[in-house]
Design a protein around this motif. Structure first.
Motif, PDB file in Angstrom:
ATOM      1  N   LEU A  22      -4.183   2.664   8.053  1.00  0.00           N
ATOM      2  CA  LEU A  22      -3.277   1.862   8.877  1.00  0.00           C
ATOM      3  C   LEU A  22      -1.906   1.723   8.229  1.00  0.00           C
ATOM      4  O   LEU A  22      -0.870   1.907   8.894  1.00  0.00           O
ATOM      5  CB  LEU A  22      -3.885   0.476   9.103  1.00  0.00           C
ATOM      6  N   TYR A  23      -1.872   1.433   6.939  1.00  0.00           N
ATOM      7  CA  TYR A  23      -0.594   1.263   6.245  1.00  0.00           C
ATOM      8  C   TYR A  23       0.167   2.582   6.176  1.00  0.00           C
ATOM      9  O   TYR A  23       1.396   2.605   6.312  1.00  0.00           O
ATOM     10  CB  TYR A  23      -0.821   0.708   4.841  1.00  0.00           C
ATOM     11  N   ASN A  24      -0.559   3.685   5.967  1.00  0.00           N
ATOM     12  CA  ASN A  24       0.097   4.998   5.967  1.00  0.00           C
ATOM     13  C   ASN A  24       0.749   5.277   7.314  1.00  0.00           C
ATOM     14  O   ASN A  24       1.904   5.719   7.393  1.00  0.00           O
ATOM     15  CB  ASN A  24      -0.923   6.104   5.657  1.00  0.00           C
ATOM     16  N   ALA A  25       0.009   5.018   8.389  1.00  0.00           N
ATOM     17  CA  ALA A  25       0.538   5.277   9.734  1.00  0.00           C
ATOM     18  C   ALA A  25       1.734   4.375  10.038  1.00  0.00           C
ATOM     19  O   ALA A  25       2.743   4.819  10.613  1.00  0.00           O
ATOM     20  CB  ALA A  25      -0.559   5.068  10.776  1.00  0.00           C
ATOM     21  N   ALA A  26       1.638   3.110   9.629  1.00  0.00           N
ATOM     22  CA  ALA A  26       2.729   2.165   9.909  1.00  0.00           C
ATOM     23  C   ALA A  26       4.005   2.555   9.170  1.00  0.00           C
ATOM     24  O   ALA A  26       5.103   2.486   9.729  1.00  0.00           O
ATOM     25  CB  ALA A  26       2.293   0.759   9.523  1.00  0.00           C
ATOM     26  N   LYS A  27       3.857   2.979   7.922  1.00  0.00           N
ATOM     27  CA  LYS A  27       5.033   3.380   7.152  1.00  0.00           C
ATOM     28  C   LYS A  27       5.609   4.691   7.671  1.00  0.00           C
ATOM     29  O   LYS A  27       6.819   4.921   7.578  1.00  0.00           O
ATOM     30  CB  LYS A  27       4.665   3.502   5.679  1.00  0.00           C
ATOM     31  N   SER A  28       4.749   5.534   8.211  1.00  0.00           N
ATOM     32  CA  SER A  28       5.216   6.806   8.754  1.00  0.00           C
ATOM     33  C   SER A  28       5.941   6.628  10.085  1.00  0.00           C
ATOM     34  O   SER A  28       6.692   7.511  10.502  1.00  0.00           O
ATOM     35  CB  SER A  28       4.030   7.764   8.957  1.00  0.00           C
ATOM     36  N   ASN A  29       5.706   5.488  10.745  1.00  0.00           N
ATOM     37  CA  ASN A  29       6.288   5.227  12.065  1.00  0.00           C
ATOM     38  C   ASN A  29       6.898   3.824  12.099  1.00  0.00           C
ATOM     39  O   ASN A  29       6.393   2.927  12.787  1.00  0.00           O
ATOM     40  CB  ASN A  29       5.207   5.364  13.149  1.00  0.00           C
ATOM     41  N   PRO A  30       7.976   3.623  11.360  1.00  0.00           N
ATOM     42  CA  PRO A  30       8.534   2.271  11.201  1.00  0.00           C
ATOM     43  C   PRO A  30       9.056   1.648  12.490  1.00  0.00           C
ATOM     44  O   PRO A  30       9.199   0.421  12.563  1.00  0.00           O
ATOM     45  CB  PRO A  30       9.671   2.478  10.193  1.00  0.00           C
ATOM     46  N   ILE A  47      -3.236  -7.872   3.061  1.00  0.00           N
ATOM     47  CA  ILE A  47      -2.086  -8.448   2.364  1.00  0.00           C
ATOM     48  C   ILE A  47      -1.010  -7.389   2.141  1.00  0.00           C
ATOM     49  O   ILE A  47      -1.281  -6.187   2.177  1.00  0.00           O
ATOM     50  CB  ILE A  47      -2.497  -9.071   1.016  1.00  0.00           C
ATOM     51  N   ASN A  48       0.209  -7.872   1.925  1.00  0.00           N
ATOM     52  CA  ASN A  48       1.341  -6.986   1.616  1.00  0.00           C
ATOM     53  C   ASN A  48       1.442  -5.837   2.618  1.00  0.00           C
ATOM     54  O   ASN A  48       1.752  -4.698   2.254  1.00  0.00           O
ATOM     55  CB  ASN A  48       1.220  -6.436   0.188  1.00  0.00           C
ATOM     56  N   ARG A  49       1.176  -6.143   3.864  1.00  0.00           N
ATOM     57  CA  ARG A  49       1.195  -5.096   4.885  1.00  0.00           C
ATOM     58  C   ARG A  49       2.626  -4.789   5.308  1.00  0.00           C
ATOM     59  O   ARG A  49       3.529  -5.623   5.167  1.00  0.00           O
ATOM     60  CB  ARG A  49       0.363  -5.514   6.097  1.00  0.00           C
ATOM     61  N   SER A 156      -1.946   1.410  -3.506  1.00  0.00           N
ATOM     62  CA  SER A 156      -2.527   0.107  -3.763  1.00  0.00           C
ATOM     63  C   SER A 156      -1.895  -0.940  -2.860  1.00  0.00           C
ATOM     64  O   SER A 156      -0.747  -0.786  -2.413  1.00  0.00           O
ATOM     65  CB  SER A 156      -2.315  -0.287  -5.229  1.00  0.00           C
ATOM     66  N   LEU A 157      -2.627  -1.998  -2.597  1.00  0.00           N
ATOM     67  CA  LEU A 157      -2.051  -3.134  -1.874  1.00  0.00           C
ATOM     68  C   LEU A 157      -0.913  -3.766  -2.652  1.00  0.00           C
ATOM     69  O   LEU A 157      -0.108  -4.510  -2.090  1.00  0.00           O
ATOM     70  CB  LEU A 157      -3.136  -4.184  -1.608  1.00  0.00           C
ATOM     71  N   TYR A 158      -0.855  -3.464  -3.941  1.00  0.00           N
ATOM     72  CA  TYR A 158       0.173  -4.053  -4.801  1.00  0.00           C
ATOM     73  C   TYR A 158       1.180  -3.018  -5.293  1.00  0.00           C
ATOM     74  O   TYR A 158       1.847  -3.235  -6.293  1.00  0.00           O
ATOM     75  CB  TYR A 158      -0.489  -4.746  -5.998  1.00  0.00           C
ATOM     76  N   GLN A 159       1.310  -1.904  -4.603  1.00  0.00           N
ATOM     77  CA  GLN A 159       2.228  -0.876  -5.076  1.00  0.00           C
ATOM     78  C   GLN A 159       3.687  -1.278  -4.914  1.00  0.00           C
ATOM     79  O   GLN A 159       4.564  -0.762  -5.620  1.00  0.00           O
ATOM     80  CB  GLN A 159       1.956   0.454  -4.370  1.00  0.00           C
ATOM     81  N   GLU A 160       3.980  -2.213  -4.008  1.00  0.00           N
ATOM     82  CA  GLU A 160       5.362  -2.645  -3.810  1.00  0.00           C
ATOM     83  C   GLU A 160       5.578  -4.109  -4.181  1.00  0.00           C
ATOM     84  O   GLU A 160       6.719  -4.557  -4.288  1.00  0.00           O
ATOM     85  CB  GLU A 160       5.775  -2.411  -2.355  1.00  0.00           C
ATOM     86  N   LYS A 161       4.491  -4.839  -4.367  1.00  0.00           N
ATOM     87  CA  LYS A 161       4.587  -6.254  -4.715  1.00  0.00           C
ATOM     88  C   LYS A 161       3.454  -6.590  -5.660  1.00  0.00           C
ATOM     89  O   LYS A 161       2.292  -6.340  -5.347  1.00  0.00           O
ATOM     90  CB  LYS A 161       4.509  -7.124  -3.453  1.00  0.00           C
ATOM     91  N   GLY A 241     -17.361 -18.312  -5.140  1.00  0.00           N
ATOM     92  CA  GLY A 241     -17.005 -19.625  -4.628  1.00  0.00           C
ATOM     93  C   GLY A 241     -15.785 -20.254  -5.269  1.00  0.00           C
ATOM     94  O   GLY A 241     -15.377 -21.351  -4.879  1.00  0.00           O
ATOM     95  N   LYS A 242     -15.185 -19.575  -6.238  1.00  0.00           N
ATOM     96  CA  LYS A 242     -14.037 -20.152  -6.938  1.00  0.00           C
ATOM     97  C   LYS A 242     -12.708 -19.766  -6.318  1.00  0.00           C
ATOM     98  O   LYS A 242     -11.739 -20.533  -6.385  1.00  0.00           O
ATOM     99  CB  LYS A 242     -14.052 -19.711  -8.406  1.00  0.00           C
ATOM    100  N   TYR A 243     -12.650 -18.575  -5.735  1.00  0.00           N
ATOM    101  CA  TYR A 243     -11.380 -18.051  -5.264  1.00  0.00           C
ATOM    102  C   TYR A 243     -11.474 -17.604  -3.809  1.00  0.00           C
ATOM    103  O   TYR A 243     -12.546 -17.279  -3.307  1.00  0.00           O
ATOM    104  CB  TYR A 243     -10.926 -16.864  -6.129  1.00  0.00           C
ATOM    105  N   SER A 244     -10.338 -17.562  -3.146  1.00  0.00           N
ATOM    106  CA  SER A 244     -10.266 -17.022  -1.794  1.00  0.00           C
ATOM    107  C   SER A 244     -10.362 -15.498  -1.865  1.00  0.00           C
ATOM    108  O   SER A 244     -10.258 -14.899  -2.943  1.00  0.00           O
ATOM    109  CB  SER A 244      -8.954 -17.435  -1.133  1.00  0.00           C
ATOM    110  N   LEU A 245     -10.542 -14.872  -0.711  1.00  0.00           N
ATOM    111  CA  LEU A 245     -10.709 -13.423  -0.672  1.00  0.00           C
ATOM    112  C   LEU A 245      -9.477 -12.702  -1.210  1.00  0.00           C
ATOM    113  O   LEU A 245      -9.592 -11.735  -1.976  1.00  0.00           O
ATOM    114  CB  LEU A 245     -11.010 -12.975   0.759  1.00  0.00           C
ATOM    115  N   ASP A 246      -8.285 -13.152  -0.842  1.00  0.00           N
ATOM    116  CA  ASP A 246      -7.078 -12.490  -1.347  1.00  0.00           C
ATOM    117  C   ASP A 246      -6.901 -12.729  -2.844  1.00  0.00           C
ATOM    118  O   ASP A 246      -6.367 -11.869  -3.553  1.00  0.00           O
ATOM    119  CB  ASP A 246      -5.843 -12.943  -0.563  1.00  0.00           C
TER     120      ASP A 246
END
Length: 343
Positions: A22-30, A47-49, A156-161, A241-246
């Motif tokens: 999805l992220y590849n397609a979105a970046k390819s078609n801004p 995240i960081n979409r 990565s989800l963190y490649q830009e942030k 149980g300690k942290y959220s999914l993100d």
């Protein structure tokens, strides 16, 4: 400028595998807009979409569980002005939803599962043992078939942030040694390494001061087991149980290695560029569900003529001994951890 709906409702790992595509397609078609429809509880992993990606939630265990509820949801969904619908799931619920768009005249492209090839791969007799196309490639092919430009550059989800780790306790962060994650559970028993042996792995690794071990799992029984391990062994912490999914994704991004079954955690680590040592039993990477950009050398599995007997690990072992998992020693896993981290 197209407005595109992408549908993938479950399972957790399968939804995770849609993200690179999805992220590849979105970046390819801004100039195009992409809306992904998935379970509401999975929204935090997107995240960081890219700016042109939106996420829409559905609850198929709540209001949209019944046919009437699904139809109400679908009736509202078709009011959005989508030019194209990409069904990456192809199950009864998504067939119902996409049929509403077909009636409206909206173009619909559907993910092809190749059930026949999967049946041959997992057959007890006359097995055809060869790798199938990866699920991620099949997802990408849906975009290509629809005429959507697709260029692969996701890392990565963190490649830009960078990930925000401010939630971590000061006693463990900043890192002072190598971090190893252990995710010993999976949805089906055919994918779970014997827990007593996985505990042996954790116990052995915990003896080393150059490792901190983080345990990942779900609530209930899994939470209880992992809490006991964390109390029993030094340098071991449970995150259940300690942290959220993100936040769990952010933590996984900092691991030097994740030891995982064929499970959602393998795919979460793949989304954040973390190495995975994966252990396979009844299932097999040949079915196409291996982690995105993971190294095939980091797979532990046995060459048995009965493998794979299942695509998802839900079938009972016809041999009755679960040799595919029971014949893997804890020492093999420990030695592979050492090889990956220090060779």
């Amino acid at each position: 400028m197209a407005n595109i709906l992408v549908i993938r409702l479950s399972a957790i790992g399968d939804v995770a595998m849609t993200i690179p595509v999805l992220y590849n397609a979105a970046k390819s078609n801004p100039k195009d807009s992409f809306t992904v429809l998935t379970q509401s509880f999975l929204i935090p992993i997107f995240i960081n979409r890219p700016d042109n990606v939106k996420v829409l939630g559905i609850n198929t265990k709540g209001p949209e569980k019944t046919l009437a509820g699904l139809l109400r949801f679908g009736s509202a969904l078709v009011q959005y002005d989508f030019d194209l619908v990409l069904d990456l799931h192809n199950v009864i619920r998504t067939k119902i939803l996409r049929s509403l768009f077909t009636i409206k005249g909206t173009k619909v492209i559907v993910y092809k599962k190749d059930r026949h090839a999967r049946a041959l791969l997992t057959a007890r007799d006359h097995k055809v043992f060869k790798p199938l196309e990866s699920v991620i490639k099949r997802y990408a092919d849906v975009f290509r078939e629809a005429g959507v430009l697709y260029v692969e550059d996701f890392v990565s989800l963190y490649q830009e942030k960078s990930s925000d780790l401010s939630f971590l306790e000061s006693e463990i962060f900043p890192k002072r040694n190598k971090w190893i994650g252990v995710a010993p559970f999976a949805k089906h028993q055919g994918k779970i390494y014997p827990l007593d042996r996985m505990e042996d792995v954790v116990a052995k690794l915990s003896e080393r001061d150059d490792f901190t071990i983080f345990l990942f799992g779900g609530k209930g029984h899994e939470e209880s087991v992992l809490a006991e391990w964390a109390l029993r062994y030094r340098n071991v912490k449970t995150v259940v149980g300690k942290y959220s999914l993100d936040q769990e994704l952010a933590l996984i991004s900092q691991l030097d290695l994740l030891i995982s079954m064929d499970s959602a955690n393998m795919h979460f680590a793949s989304l954040v560029g973390t190495k995975v040592l994966s252990i396979w039993g009844a299932t097999h990477p040949y079915a196409g569900f291996y982690g995105y950009h993971q190294d095939p050398d980091n797979i532990i599995q046995l060459d048995l003529s009965c493998r794979p007997c299942s695509v998802f690990g839900e079938k009972p072992c016809f041999r009755g001994d679960m040799a595919c998992l029971n014949q893997i020693s804890a020492e093999v896993i420990i030695n592979k951890v050492e090889e990956i981290l220090y060779s």
